[in-house]
Design an enzyme around this catalytic site. Structure first.
Site, PDB file in Angstrom:
ATOM      1  N   LYS B  76     -25.860  46.054  27.720  1.00  0.00           N
ATOM      2  CA  LYS B  76     -27.282  46.433  27.715  1.00  0.00           C
ATOM      3  C   LYS B  76     -27.646  46.923  29.112  1.00  0.00           C
ATOM      4  CE  LYS B  76     -31.775  44.557  26.211  1.00  0.00           C
ATOM      5  NZ  LYS B  76     -32.495  43.364  25.746  1.00  0.00           N
ATOM      6  N   SER B 151     -35.122  44.152  21.502  1.00  0.00           N
ATOM      7  CA  SER B 151     -34.961  45.242  22.437  1.00  0.00           C
ATOM      8  C   SER B 151     -33.521  45.695  22.630  1.00  0.00           C
ATOM      9  CB  SER B 151     -35.540  44.852  23.786  1.00  0.00           C
ATOM     10  OG  SER B 151     -34.825  43.776  24.339  1.00  0.00           O
ATOM     11  N   SER B 175     -34.578  39.452  20.972  1.00  0.00           N
ATOM     12  CA  SER B 175     -34.011  40.775  21.279  1.00  0.00           C
ATOM     13  C   SER B 175     -32.515  40.916  21.057  1.00  0.00           C
ATOM     14  CB  SER B 175     -34.317  41.152  22.728  1.00  0.00           C
ATOM     15  OG  SER B 175     -35.648  41.565  22.840  1.00  0.00           O
TER      16      SER B 175
END
Lengths: 94, 474
Positions: B76, B151, B175
Site C-alpha cells: 500500500k 482504503s 480498510s
C-alpha cells in the site's frame, strides 16, 4: 453551525477554501455531526474519571544517530530545494 | 515455463524456486506481465523489481533463502520504502520519496521479499472505495463498474487479480477487511500494537494497524509472522517476551464457541448477504463449533465513536503537511498564506473535511461533549467485548452489509459512505484482531460479486482466527 464557524475552523487548521466549498461543507458538517450526536444519548456520570487509561509511553533518548547522518536525504525532500547550509529556509515569521 | 499464478501459494512458489522450476526473476516477470492498468491497482510500479528478484535468486543459490525470499508483494502506497515515492494517495505527497524504510519493510527486506509496486488507496486512507485517491479510482476485480473497496483497494485488487502474490495494507476502520471482502480474498487486521506502524503514514494513531492480504490463510499467517513484533520506533508495540508467552498459552485444540450478536444484525443488511451469513454459521456448526447468541449492548455506538475520535486524530496527524520540509508547496505572500494555500490545494476534499471536522471536535467548548465522551464510550465498548469474549472464543459478523457498490453511487453525503463501516470499525475501536475471509457470492446486475465473513477474536488471538478460517475454507 454557521458559515462564520466554518471560517473560524479553516483558519484554525490553516486550510484555504473557496466560498462555494465553505457552503458545501456547512451542510456536510451538519450531516456528520447529526450522525455522531447519537452518543449524547448515553448518560455518563463523570467524564474526567471515566475518560480512560491512555497515556504516553516515552523512551530514553539513547544512542542518538551521528549528527548529519540523514541530513542530505532529508533536505533533498524540501520543496523547491529551499535550503541553505544544512537548514530549511522559511519566510519571515515575526 | 508458464507459472499458474491463480493457484500459487507462498510455499508452492518457495518449493518451485528451490527446486529450480522457475527463478524469482521469472516469477516477478510473470506478475509484472499480468498487471492490468485498467484496474488501476498500482500508483507506481517499482523500476528495480527484477534487480530485487535477482538478489533473491542468489539466496536460493547460496542456500540462505527463506519462505518469503523472492515472493512478489504489493505494498500500500502509504508504507515507506526508502527511495520510493510514497504518495499516500495524496497530491500533497506526489513527489515525496521516502527517506527511510517502515519497520515492516525492513523485516520483509531482510527475508528477501520482492516489492512490485505501491498500491492505490483513498487519500491518506480516508475512505472505503479508493474514490478519494488523487490517482483515480481502483476498479473491482469482479466488475469494472464497481469500486475495489478501500482504503487499501489497490492491494486487494493486486492480490485478487494476480498482480502480486500477497500484499500489505493498513486498517484504521476496516480498510483491509472491506476491500478483501469486495474482491473475494482474505485480509487480516492485526491486534493493536502487534505490528509496528513506524514508517506507515499516520491517519488515526490509536486505530491504525498494518496487516496482510492473501488468497489463502497459510499465506496470511506467513506474512503476519514475518511483520509482527516489538519495535522501539513505535512505542505502542507490545513487548515481545510477555506477548509470546500469552500467545503460546492459547489452546487451539479445544472445542470453540462462536458468538453471534443477533441484536446488531437486525437492519441495514442486504437479504442475500444475511442469508449467506446464516449459511456460514451452519457450515461452522457442521465443523463442530458451538454457536451462541451474545449481547454487545453498546456496539451500536462504535461507528459514531470512531467518526469522532478518528477525525480528531487525523487533524493532529496531518498538520505536519505544511509545505516546509517535504511534499507539495504552494507559495503565498507570507508564511501563513503558504500554509493555507499548500493545504487548501494539496489535500483532497474528504481529507480537508476530516481535518476540519477533527478541528471542530477538539476545539474549546466541544472537546468534552465529543472527544472525551467518545473516549469514555470507547472504554465501555471495550468492556462489552471483554465480557463477550469471556463467554465465547470468537464473534462472527458479515464483513460488510452489502457487496461492492457502483463507482460514484454513494453520492455526496459522507454519512452514507461511513455506514458501510458498521461491522468493521468496532475492532479498531477495541483494538482486537479481525479477519475477513471469502464466504461466497451474491448477484447484482447479472454479475456475481464476492462477500466476506468477518471473524473477531480477543487481543493477540490471531492464531485462533487462522485456525477457524482454515476450518471454514477447507
Amino acid at each position: 453551525m454557521e458559515i462564520k464557524d466554518i471560517e473560524n475552523l479553516v483558519n484554525l487548521c490553516r486550510i484555504e477554501l473557496s466560498e462555494d466549498e465553505k457552503k458545501e461543507l456547512l451542510g456536510e458538517m451538519d450531516s456528520v455531526l447529526g450522525f455522531v450526536d447519537q452518543i449524547q444519548k448515553v448518560k455518563i456520570e463523570d467524564l474526567k474519571t471515566e475518560a480512560g487509561e491512555l497515556r504516553n509511553i516515552m523512551r530514553e533518548d539513547e544512542n542518538p544517530y551521528a549528527g548529519g547522518e540523514f541530513t542530505d536525504d532529508i533536505l533533498a525532500e524540501v520543496p523547491d530545494n529551499n535550503t541553505q547550509d544544512g537548514y530549511v529556509k522559511v519566510k519571515k515569521i515575526l | 515455463m508458464v507459472i499458474d499464478l491463480k493457484t500459487l501459494t507462498i510455499k508452492k512458489a518457495h518449493e518451485a524456486m528451490k527446486a529450480g522450476d522457475f527463478t524469482a526473476q521469472e516469477l516477478a516477470q510473470a506478475y509484472l506481465d499480468n498487471i492490468n492498468p485498467e484496474l488501476n491497482a498500482f500508483i507506481l510500479i517499482f523500476d528495480d523489481v527484477l534487480e530485487q528478484s535477482k538478489k533473491a535468486d542468489e539466496r536460493f543459490k547460496n542456500g540462505t533463502a527463506e519462505l518469503l525470499t523472492g515472493i512478489p508483494m504489493a505494498i500500500k502506497n502509504n508504507i515507506l520504502i526508502k527511495g520510493k515515492r510514497t504518495t499516500a494517495g495524496s497530491k500533497i505527497l506526489e513527489n515525496y520519496k521516502a527517506t527511510y524504510d517502515a519497520t515492516v519493510i525492513t523485516k520483509l527486506k531482510k527475508v528477501g521479499a520482492v516489492f512490485i509496486g505501491g498500491t492505490n488507496l483513498d487519500e491518506f486512507a480516508h475512505g472505503s472505495s479508493t474514490e478519494n485517491s488523487a490517482y483515480g479510482v481502483t476498479k473491482n476485480t469482479y466488475d469494472l463498474e464497481r469500486v475495489a473497496g478501500g482504503s487499501s483497494g489497490g492491494s486487494a485488487v493486486a492480490v485478487a487479480s494476480d498482480m502480486a502474490l500477497v500484499a500489505l495494507g493498513s486498517d484504521t476502520g476496516g480498510s483491509i477487511r472491506q476491500p478483501a471482502s469486495f474482491n473475494g480474498i482474505l485480509g487480516l487486521k492485526t491486534t493493536y500494537g502487534r505490528v509496528s506502524r513506524s514508517g506507515a503514514v499516520a491517519m488515526g494513531s490509536s486505530f491504525d494497524q498494518i496487516g496482510p492480504f492473501a488468497k489463502n490463510i497459510e499465506d496470511i499467517k506467513i506474512v503476519y509472522d514475518c511483520i509482527k513484533g516489538e519495535d522501539k520506533m513505535d512505542s505502542t508495540t507490545l513487548k515481545n517476551g510477555r506477548t509470546e508467552e500469552l500467545e503460546q498459552k492459547i489452546d487451539l485444540d479445544k472445542k470453540m464457541t462462536i458468538g453471534i450478536p443477533r441484536h446488531f444484525l437486525q437492519e441495514g443488511i442486504d437479504a442475500d448477504v444475511m442469508e449467506n451469513f446464516e449459511e456460514s454459521i451452519k457450515k461452522l456448526k457442521e465443523k463442530g463449533y458451538e454457536v451462541k447468541e451474545i449481547e454487545l449492548p453498546n456496539i451500536k455506538y462504535s461507528l459514531a465513536v470512531y467518526y469522532i475520535l478518528m477525525p480528531a486524530e487525523v487533524s493532529a496527524n496531518l498538520s505536519r503537511y505544511d509545505g516546509v520540509r517535504f511534499g507539495f508547496k504552494k507559495e503565498g505572500e507570507n508564511l501563513l498564506e503558504d500554509y493555507m494555500k499548500t493545504k487548501g490545494e494539496g489535500f483532497g476534499k474528504e481529507t480537508r473535511r476530516r481535518i476540519i471536522l477533527g478541528t471542530y471536535i477538539l476545539s474549546a467548548g466541544y472537546k468534552d461533549a465529543y472527544y472525551k465522551k467518545a473516549q469514555v464510550l470507547r472504554n465501555i465498548i471495550r468492556k462489552d467485548f471483554e465480557k463477550a469474549f469471556s463467554e465465547v472464543d470468537v464473534i462472527l459478523t458479515p464483513t460488510t452489509p452489502s457487496p461492492a457498490f457502483v463507482i460514484g453511487s454513494k453520492g455526496d453525503d459522507p454519512v452514507q459512505m461511513y455506514l458501510g463501516d458498521i461491522f468493521t470499525v468496532s475492532s479498531n475501536v477495541v483494538g482486537n484482531p479481525a479477519i475477513s475471509i471469502p464466504s461466497g457470492f451474491v448477484e447484482r446486475d447479472g454479475k456475481n460479486l464476492p462477500i466476506g465473513l468477518q471473524i473477531l477474536a480477543p487481543h493477540l488471538y490471531e492464531d485462533v482466527l487462522v485456525k477457524i478460517s482454515d476450518d471454514f475454507l477447507s
